[in-house]
Design a protein around this motif. Sequence first.
Motif, mmCIF file in Angstrom:
data_model
loop_
_atom_site.group_PDB
_atom_site.id
_atom_site.type_symbol
_atom_site.label_atom_id
_atom_site.label_comp_id
_atom_site.label_asym_id
_atom_site.label_seq_id
_atom_site.Cartn_x
_atom_site.Cartn_y
_atom_site.Cartn_z
ATOM 1 N N VAL A 1 0.844 -1.198 0.000
ATOM 2 C CA VAL A 1 0.000 0.000 0.000
ATOM 3 C C VAL A 1 0.879 1.247 0.000
ATOM 4 O O VAL A 1 1.981 1.242 0.540
ATOM 5 C CB VAL A 1 -0.974 0.061 1.204
ATOM 6 N N PHE A 2 0.359 2.302 -0.635
ATOM 7 C CA PHE A 2 1.107 3.544 -0.758
ATOM 8 C C PHE A 2 0.197 4.719 -0.502
ATOM 9 O O PHE A 2 -0.969 4.698 -0.871
ATOM 10 C CB PHE A 2 1.669 3.692 -2.180
ATOM 11 N N LEU A 3 0.758 5.744 0.112
ATOM 12 C CA LEU A 3 0.054 7.009 0.256
ATOM 13 C C LEU A 3 0.581 7.937 -0.830
ATOM 14 O O LEU A 3 1.757 7.872 -1.186
ATOM 15 C CB LEU A 3 0.328 7.619 1.637
ATOM 16 N N ARG A 4 -0.263 8.790 -1.340
ATOM 17 C CA ARG A 4 0.159 9.709 -2.396
ATOM 18 C C ARG A 4 1.360 10.545 -1.955
ATOM 19 O O ARG A 4 2.262 10.818 -2.744
ATOM 20 C CB ARG A 4 -1.014 10.618 -2.775
ATOM 21 N N SER A 5 1.389 10.899 -0.671
ATOM 22 C CA SER A 5 2.486 11.729 -0.151
ATOM 23 C C SER A 5 3.849 11.050 -0.319
ATOM 24 O O SER A 5 4.872 11.712 -0.432
ATOM 25 C CB SER A 5 2.244 12.071 1.319
ATOM 26 N N GLU A 6 3.864 9.711 -0.364
ATOM 27 C CA GLU A 6 5.121 8.978 -0.547
ATOM 28 C C GLU A 6 5.687 9.179 -1.952
ATOM 29 O O GLU A 6 6.864 8.936 -2.191
ATOM 30 C CB GLU A 6 4.913 7.479 -0.311
ATOM 31 N N PHE A 7 4.843 9.602 -2.887
ATOM 32 C CA PHE A 7 5.281 9.789 -4.274
ATOM 33 C C PHE A 7 5.606 11.252 -4.592
ATOM 34 O O PHE A 7 5.971 11.565 -5.715
ATOM 35 C CB PHE A 7 4.187 9.317 -5.250
ATOM 36 N N ALA A 8 5.472 12.127 -3.621
ATOM 37 C CA ALA A 8 5.601 13.571 -3.864
ATOM 38 C C ALA A 8 6.924 13.951 -4.523
ATOM 39 O O ALA A 8 6.983 14.875 -5.324
ATOM 40 C CB ALA A 8 5.405 14.338 -2.563
ATOM 41 N N ARG A 9 7.985 13.225 -4.203
ATOM 42 C CA ARG A 9 9.306 13.599 -4.731
ATOM 43 C C ARG A 9 9.456 13.313 -6.225
ATOM 44 O O ARG A 9 10.424 13.726 -6.844
ATOM 45 C CB ARG A 9 10.411 12.876 -3.950
ATOM 46 N N PHE A 10 8.517 12.605 -6.827
ATOM 47 C CA PHE A 10 8.642 12.225 -8.242
ATOM 48 C C PHE A 10 8.223 13.318 -9.220
ATOM 49 O O PHE A 10 8.492 13.207 -10.404
ATOM 50 C CB PHE A 10 7.852 10.948 -8.536
ATOM 51 N N GLY A 11 7.526 14.343 -8.739
ATOM 52 C CA GLY A 11 7.119 15.400 -9.651
ATOM 53 C C GLY A 11 6.103 16.326 -9.030
ATOM 54 O O GLY A 11 5.778 16.205 -7.859
ATOM 55 N N SER A 12 5.603 17.230 -9.859
ATOM 56 C CA SER A 12 4.616 18.192 -9.376
ATOM 57 C C SER A 12 3.297 17.461 -9.108
ATOM 58 O O SER A 12 3.083 16.357 -9.612
ATOM 59 C CB SER A 12 4.388 19.267 -10.441
ATOM 60 N N PRO A 13 2.406 18.079 -8.327
ATOM 61 C CA PRO A 13 1.108 17.435 -8.077
ATOM 62 C C PRO A 13 0.362 17.059 -9.368
ATOM 63 O O PRO A 13 -0.232 15.990 -9.459
ATOM 64 C CB PRO A 13 0.343 18.489 -7.286
ATOM 65 N N ALA A 14 0.423 17.913 -10.384
ATOM 66 C CA ALA A 14 -0.276 17.624 -11.648
ATOM 67 C C ALA A 14 0.371 16.432 -12.358
ATOM 68 O O ALA A 14 -0.332 15.535 -12.854
ATOM 69 C CB ALA A 14 -0.268 18.846 -12.557
ATOM 70 N N GLN A 15 1.708 16.405 -12.401
ATOM 71 C CA GLN A 15 2.402 15.278 -13.036
ATOM 72 C C GLN A 15 2.085 13.985 -12.298
ATOM 73 O O GLN A 15 1.863 12.941 -12.914
ATOM 74 C CB GLN A 15 3.922 15.495 -12.998
ATOM 75 N N LEU A 16 2.077 14.079 -10.977
ATOM 76 C CA LEU A 16 1.802 12.916 -10.145
ATOM 77 C C LEU A 16 0.393 12.382 -10.399
ATOM 78 O O LEU A 16 0.201 11.177 -10.554
ATOM 79 C CB LEU A 16 1.937 13.334 -8.678
ATOM 80 N N SER A 17 -0.577 13.279 -10.464
ATOM 81 C CA SER A 17 -1.963 12.874 -10.721
ATOM 82 C C SER A 17 -2.073 12.145 -12.056
ATOM 83 O O SER A 17 -2.709 11.100 -12.155
ATOM 84 C CB SER A 17 -2.897 14.086 -10.732
#
Length: 135
Positions: free
Chosen positions: A18-34
């Motif tokens: 399981v993953f929380l979105r916050s764990e992926f924050a370093r991968f890009g901007s919120p829009a890119q992440l979405s």
Amino acid sequence: MQVEERLKRAIALRKDDVFLRSEFARFGSPAQLSRAIRQLIAEGVLVKLGLGVFAKAKPSALTGKPIPVQPLEVLAPLVLQKLGVKVGASRAVREYNSGASQQLAAGIVLDTGRRRITRKLGFGKQTVAYESHHA
């Protein structure tokens, strides 16, 4: 898309299911992440369990559609632990295990102690309910 590839690789390398979105924050901007997360859900790499909560996915043996790699009963306590909530067995499960009751609770009920949880977690028709007890 670079963000999506890095995200996919990070998910594959992690032991977590399981993953929380916050764990992926370093991968890009919120829009890119979405965009990247939406794409990974479309590809069946991830499934959404709740707002900002995702699980690794595998194809269902019955339908071929993506489902979580583990049952929701296993994943829900992991999510709450990541959110800093201590989780225990529900009253019905404790009574059943101690022999005080013959009935096992229908659905997934987690005891969150004194914490009141409003976060909705679920997959498909299955959802998680919370049980808290006050002093």
